[in-house]
Scaffold this motif. Structure first.
Motif, PDB file in Angstrom:
ATOM      1  N   ILE A  96      81.185  53.471   5.779  1.00 14.97           N
ATOM      2  CA  ILE A  96      80.231  52.482   5.288  1.00 14.97           C
ATOM      3  C   ILE A  96      80.540  51.130   5.912  1.00 14.97           C
ATOM      4  O   ILE A  96      81.698  50.826   6.239  1.00 14.97           O
ATOM      5  N   ALA A  97      79.515  50.343   6.136  1.00 19.22           N
ATOM      6  CA  ALA A  97      79.664  48.942   6.534  1.00 19.22           C
ATOM      7  C   ALA A  97      78.951  48.110   5.482  1.00 19.22           C
ATOM      8  O   ALA A  97      77.917  48.531   4.935  1.00 19.22           O
ATOM      9  N   VAL A  98      79.478  46.953   5.158  1.00 19.10           N
ATOM     10  CA  VAL A  98      78.898  46.149   4.080  1.00 19.10           C
ATOM     11  C   VAL A  98      78.636  44.728   4.539  1.00 19.10           C
ATOM     12  O   VAL A  98      79.266  44.204   5.473  1.00 19.10           O
ATOM     13  N   ASP A  99      77.657  44.113   3.895  1.00 24.25           N
ATOM     14  CA  ASP A  99      77.467  42.666   3.932  1.00 24.25           C
ATOM     15  C   ASP A  99      78.180  42.098   2.717  1.00 24.25           C
ATOM     16  O   ASP A  99      78.257  42.757   1.669  1.00 24.25           O
ATOM     17  N   TYR A 100      78.660  40.868   2.823  1.00 27.37           N
ATOM     18  CA  TYR A 100      79.384  40.312   1.681  1.00 27.37           C
ATOM     19  C   TYR A 100      79.346  38.794   1.663  1.00 27.37           C
ATOM     20  O   TYR A 100      79.134  38.134   2.688  1.00 27.37           O
ATOM     21  N   LEU A 101      79.536  38.271   0.465  1.00 27.48           N
ATOM     22  CA  LEU A 101      79.740  36.845   0.231  1.00 27.48           C
ATOM     23  C   LEU A 101      81.140  36.670  -0.348  1.00 27.48           C
ATOM     24  O   LEU A 101      81.567  37.455  -1.188  1.00 27.48           O
ATOM     25  N   VAL A 102      81.841  35.640   0.110  1.00 26.50           N
ATOM     26  CA  VAL A 102      83.189  35.407  -0.388  1.00 26.50           C
ATOM     27  C   VAL A 102      83.338  33.948  -0.786  1.00 26.50           C
ATOM     28  O   VAL A 102      82.837  33.042  -0.097  1.00 26.50           O
ATOM     29  N   ILE A 103      83.962  33.717  -1.935  1.00 19.47           N
ATOM     30  CA  ILE A 103      84.331  32.359  -2.333  1.00 19.47           C
ATOM     31  C   ILE A 103      85.856  32.312  -2.399  1.00 19.47           C
ATOM     32  O   ILE A 103      86.501  33.281  -2.776  1.00 19.47           O
ATOM     33  N   SER A 104      86.396  31.178  -1.987  1.00 20.73           N
ATOM     34  CA  SER A 104      87.847  31.040  -1.880  1.00 20.73           C
ATOM     35  C   SER A 104      88.282  29.726  -2.497  1.00 20.73           C
ATOM     36  O   SER A 104      87.743  28.664  -2.151  1.00 20.73           O
ATOM     37  N   LEU A 105      89.230  29.801  -3.404  1.00 21.45           N
ATOM     38  CA  LEU A 105      89.773  28.586  -3.997  1.00 21.45           C
ATOM     39  C   LEU A 105      90.409  27.707  -2.932  1.00 21.45           C
ATOM     40  O   LEU A 105      90.283  26.482  -2.964  1.00 21.45           O
ATOM     41  N   GLU A 106      91.060  28.323  -1.973  1.00 21.74           N
ATOM     42  CA  GLU A 106      91.694  27.550  -0.896  1.00 21.74           C
ATOM     43  C   GLU A 106      90.665  26.762  -0.109  1.00 21.74           C
ATOM     44  O   GLU A 106      90.873  25.592   0.233  1.00 21.74           O
ATOM     45  N   GLN A 107      89.514  27.405   0.220  1.00 20.29           N
ATOM     46  CA  GLN A 107      88.472  26.713   0.969  1.00 20.29           C
ATOM     47  C   GLN A 107      87.851  25.588   0.149  1.00 20.29           C
ATOM     48  O   GLN A 107      87.585  24.496   0.660  1.00 20.29           O
ATOM     49  N   LEU A 108      87.618  25.855  -1.141  1.00 23.17           N
ATOM     50  CA  LEU A 108      87.073  24.816  -2.008  1.00 23.17           C
ATOM     51  C   LEU A 108      88.035  23.636  -2.098  1.00 23.17           C
ATOM     52  O   LEU A 108      87.609  22.472  -2.126  1.00 23.17           O
ATOM     53  N   ALA A 109      89.319  23.932  -2.144  1.00 21.92           N
ATOM     54  CA  ALA A 109      90.316  22.868  -2.259  1.00 21.92           C
ATOM     55  C   ALA A 109      90.303  21.955  -1.033  1.00 21.92           C
ATOM     56  O   ALA A 109      90.508  20.744  -1.138  1.00 21.92           O
ATOM     57  N   LYS A 110      90.068  22.540   0.145  1.00 19.61           N
ATOM     58  CA  LYS A 110      90.057  21.731   1.370  1.00 19.61           C
ATOM     59  C   LYS A 110      88.940  20.689   1.360  1.00 19.61           C
ATOM     60  O   LYS A 110      89.046  19.644   2.020  1.00 19.61           O
ATOM     61  N   ASP A 111      87.876  20.986   0.626  1.00 19.29           N
ATOM     62  CA  ASP A 111      86.741  20.063   0.588  1.00 19.29           C
ATOM     63  C   ASP A 111      86.894  18.967  -0.460  1.00 19.29           C
ATOM     64  O   ASP A 111      86.049  18.078  -0.559  1.00 19.29           O
ATOM     65  N   VAL A 112      87.960  19.025  -1.253  1.00 18.56           N
ATOM     66  CA  VAL A 112      88.180  18.028  -2.307  1.00 18.56           C
ATOM     67  C   VAL A 112      88.812  16.776  -1.692  1.00 18.56           C
ATOM     68  O   VAL A 112      89.812  16.867  -0.973  1.00 18.56           O
ATOM     69  N   GLN A 113      88.234  15.625  -1.979  1.00 16.31           N
ATOM     70  CA  GLN A 113      88.772  14.356  -1.508  1.00 16.31           C
ATOM     71  C   GLN A 113      89.720  13.778  -2.565  1.00 16.31           C
ATOM     72  O   GLN A 113      89.356  13.667  -3.735  1.00 16.31           O
ATOM     73  N   VAL A 114      90.924  13.450  -2.139  1.00 18.35           N
ATOM     74  CA  VAL A 114      91.929  12.905  -3.044  1.00 18.35           C
ATOM     75  C   VAL A 114      92.421  11.572  -2.503  1.00 18.35           C
ATOM     76  O   VAL A 114      92.755  11.462  -1.316  1.00 18.35           O
ATOM     77  N   THR A 115      92.454  10.551  -3.345  1.00 20.98           N
ATOM     78  CA  THR A 115      92.898   9.222  -2.918  1.00 20.98           C
ATOM     79  C   THR A 115      94.417   9.100  -3.031  1.00 20.98           C
ATOM     80  O   THR A 115      95.072   9.877  -3.735  1.00 20.98           O
ATOM     81  N   ASP A 116      94.959   8.091  -2.349  1.00 20.52           N
ATOM     82  CA  ASP A 116      96.400   7.834  -2.447  1.00 20.52           C
ATOM     83  C   ASP A 116      96.796   7.471  -3.866  1.00 20.52           C
ATOM     84  O   ASP A 116      97.903   7.774  -4.312  1.00 20.52           O
ATOM     85  N   GLN A 117      95.873   6.809  -4.587  1.00 16.30           N
ATOM     86  CA  GLN A 117      96.166   6.456  -5.976  1.00 16.30           C
ATOM     87  C   GLN A 117      96.312   7.714  -6.831  1.00 16.30           C
ATOM     88  O   GLN A 117      97.204   7.796  -7.698  1.00 16.30           O
ATOM     89  N   ASP A 118      95.458   8.717  -6.560  1.00 19.58           N
ATOM     90  CA  ASP A 118      95.579   9.987  -7.275  1.00 19.58           C
ATOM     91  C   ASP A 118      96.929  10.654  -6.986  1.00 19.58           C
ATOM     92  O   ASP A 118      97.585  11.186  -7.892  1.00 19.58           O
ATOM     93  N   LEU A 119      97.321  10.601  -5.724  1.00 20.28           N
ATOM     94  CA  LEU A 119      98.582  11.236  -5.339  1.00 20.28           C
ATOM     95  C   LEU A 119      99.771  10.501  -5.939  1.00 20.28           C
ATOM     96  O   LEU A 119     100.746  11.131  -6.364  1.00 20.28           O
ATOM     97  N   GLN A 120      99.689   9.161  -5.977  1.00 14.28           N
ATOM     98  CA  GLN A 120     100.789   8.394  -6.541  1.00 14.28           C
ATOM     99  C   GLN A 120     100.942   8.690  -8.030  1.00 14.28           C
ATOM    100  O   GLN A 120     102.052   8.835  -8.542  1.00 14.28           O
TER     101      GLN A 120
END
Length: 607
Positions: free
Chosen positions: A203-227
């Motif tokens: 069998i061959a399949v089509d698929y959709l995948v969601i990844s927490l790692e990929q979502l995390a890369k798109d999150v913007q974090v400020t230096d104030q948040d990191l501090q």
């Protein structure tokens, strides 16, 4: 406990108990209904470790699954009819202990709500299911834990477990066969074993995948948040103070005040020598009762306070550098301690851990979003079962594809066993979307069939060489067995095994006495040795055994020595526990079978 409750439900596998009233039950147990969806879900879970089943085996597994659900219902009803109870605190504690509802090792109420909401299950419903499962477990434990093994049973087990058997054996090697195989024999084998020569379904399949790692890369974090995160987690970036410690130990040889006084006097004498200027390392080598550190001049290496016994740690971490302590009493005896190096505690600076903090902050921020998207993905896949496009459009994802793969092997995403299992599930093979499949590293996948190739027979031309090799191998095995039978006849007529073996150019192997877990002989030989009847004095018991390699073995059992019953000690305790558990399981199985026999159970004929 997780099996009893119907967990693991992972991300989207929580049991859905809604809308069952609209379905026709496949079975009714004392008035309570079991529906096809319950059987199907339990069956799919059972396939996790059973890929590639034949149709007959699948039907058998489905029947067993239905019977298992019926048995569980019978036990649950019996448990509910007793006076046993499960408190709200026990239910709450169990739910909060489940890892699916935790973040950073702690119960996350928001995640709990999101996961239950994704399944359309109210918290009260889920709590009721947990309470019921805990009640069942409590009921079963009443029988399982009441079983026990007697002393005579334990001794009998230990005599068998520790039994030793003295053997000798001759291994008859497998010779290479060059026999010409008649064409009709090849064709006959092909007809009889055609099922062994099939191209597996793919069998061959089509698929959709969601990844927490990929979502995390798109999150913007400020230096104030990191501090701010750095200040909150500063303790995790601290390296505790370490000290290089040397010691001299005078152990207390026995209990009682006299031994204590002797040890204290001796350590005092050593302390006096050091105070007069003798070298600590030399005295430690000569006088310390710790033979390992004594060779190093008493040096124990760099140590943290938490790794030491409390009294020893308190003394060592309050000493100035290169100062010898007063005698220190621990559970080992009396010590003189010297600190030769101090490595102060250190907190990693913000800049050094900034990248690590960023990943943590992004992961934390993306986690809730991951569960929200997962819920949408599950809903879209269910509401549009014949296409992945609506879900892809709603979530901004691209539909990806795999190459053809089998139930047992695949590449890329199809290398994941859970993906192969989902791809060959009944829903997907019927053209519907799969339920979301949760993979490691916080990924979730929904897939559907793109191409399917059913299993097909290989032609005789494709498998001719394989059949010829198989038939020749069987011919070689027959020859080895025939030689083994000839040897067996000779030794049973009174000839020694060594003499009979020399007649065909072979030698006798005589390993050390075997126990059941011995590895000094092939496993099949060990098994056969412990199945063979006890020999009479001076009359070995002989048998033949075939090895997986195709070789044949003629085995002689020379003597049997029963193990010691060892009625006390750790081994006896383990044996009693083992027998107790086994007896408890037998008793509960018999009890449950009796409950099932007496229960009013109605099953739809077509089920």
């Amino acid at each position: 406990m997780l099996i009893l409750i119907g967990v693991p439900f992972a991300l989207w596998g929580i049991q859905n108990y809604l809308d069952t009233a609209k379905e026709t039950p496949v079975a009714v147990v004392e008035g309570r209904e079991i529906f096809d969806r319950d059987v199907h879900r339990a069956y799919e879970q059972s396939l996790a470790n059973l890929p590639g089943l034949a149709q007959a085996e699948e039907q058998r597994l489905k029947r067993e699954t239905l019977e298992k659900l019926i048995m569980d219902e019978v036990i649950a009803q019996r448990a509910e009819a007793t006076s046993l109870a499960v408190s709200d605190a026990d239910v709450r504690s169990f739910i909060q202990s489940l890892p699916y509802f935790q973040s950073d090792g702690k119960f996350d109420r928001e995640k709990y709500k999101v996961l239950l909401s994704a399944q359309g299950v109210a918290p009260a419903q889920f709590a009721a299911q947990v309470r019921r499962a805990l009640l069942m477990e409590q009921y079963q434990r009443g029988i399982l834990d009441s079983a026990f093994a007697t002393k005579s049973q334990t001794e009998a087990l230990l005599r068998l477990k520790n039994q030793e058997r003295e053997i000798e054996y001759v291994k008859i090697p497998l010779k290479t066969s060059r026999q010409n195989i008649p064409e009709e024999e090849i064709q006959s084998y092909y007809r009889e074993h055609g099922q062994d020569f099939r191209n597996p379904e793919r069998i061959a399949v089509d698929y959709l995948v969601i990844s927490l790692e990929q979502l995390a890369k798109d999150v913007q974090v400020t230096d104030q948040d990191l501090q701010r995160l750095y200040e909150e987690q500063k303790a995790s970036f601290r390296t505790e103070e370490r000290r290089r410690i040397s010691h001299i130990l005078v152990p207390i040889e026995s209990s009682g005040n006299e031994a204590e006084k002797v040890a204290l006097a001796k350590i005092g004498q050593i302390r006096e020598r050091l105070s007069k200027g003798e070298d600590f390392a030399m005295v430690a080598k000569e006088s310390s009762g710790d033979p390992v550190s004594a060779k190093q001049g008493g040096d124990l290496g760099l140590l943290e306070k938490k790794n030491l016994e409390e009294g020893f740690a308190k003394a060592a971490f309050s000493l100035p550098l290169n100062t010898v302590s007063e005698p220190v009493r621990t559970s080992y005896g009396y010590h003189l301690i010297k600190v030769t190096e101090i490595v102060p505690e250190k907190i990693k600076p913000f800049d050094e851990v900034k990248d690590e903090l960023r990943k943590t902050a992004q992961h934390n921020a993306a986690e809730n979003r991951y569960y929200e998207i997962g819920q949408i993905l599950a809903e879209q896949a269910y509401e549009h079962p014949d296409s992945l496009e609506p879900a892809a459009k709603r979530l901004g994802l691209s539909v990806e594809h795999t190459n053809l793969f089998t139930r047992d092997q695949g590449e890329g995403l199809a290398a994941e066993p859970k993906i192969r299992e989902a791809a060959f599930s009944e829903d997907v093979l019927k053209g519907r979307n799969s339920e979301p499949v949760e993979l490691e590293n916080d990924r979730a996948v929904v897939l559907r069939m793109r191409e399917y190739q059913p299993a097909s027979d290989k032609s005789l031309a494709e498998v001719r060489d394989t059949i010829v090799a198989t038939l020749r191998r069987e011919d070689a095995r027959r020859e080895a067995r025939a030689q083994a039978q000839t040897l067996l006849s000779q030794v049973r007529e009174g000839r020694s095994l060594a003499d009979a073996a020399r007649g065909i150019g072979l030698g006798v192997v005589k390993p050390a006495p075997l126990r059941r877990d011995s590895t000094t002989a092939p496993p099949a030989v060990v098994t056969a040795a412990f199945k063979a009847p006890r020999p009479e004095p001076g009359k070995p018991s002989f048998a033949t055994v075939d090895l997986d390699s195709g070789e044949s073995v003629v085995l002689g059992l020379l003597a049997v020595k029963d193990g010691s019953p060892a009625p006390e000690g750790k081994e006896a305790e383990l044996a009693r526990d083992f027998l107790g558990r086994a007896l408890g399981q037998q008793e509960f199985a018999a009890f449950a079978a009796r409950l099932r026999e007496r229960a009013d159970v109605q099953i739809k004929p077509e089920s």
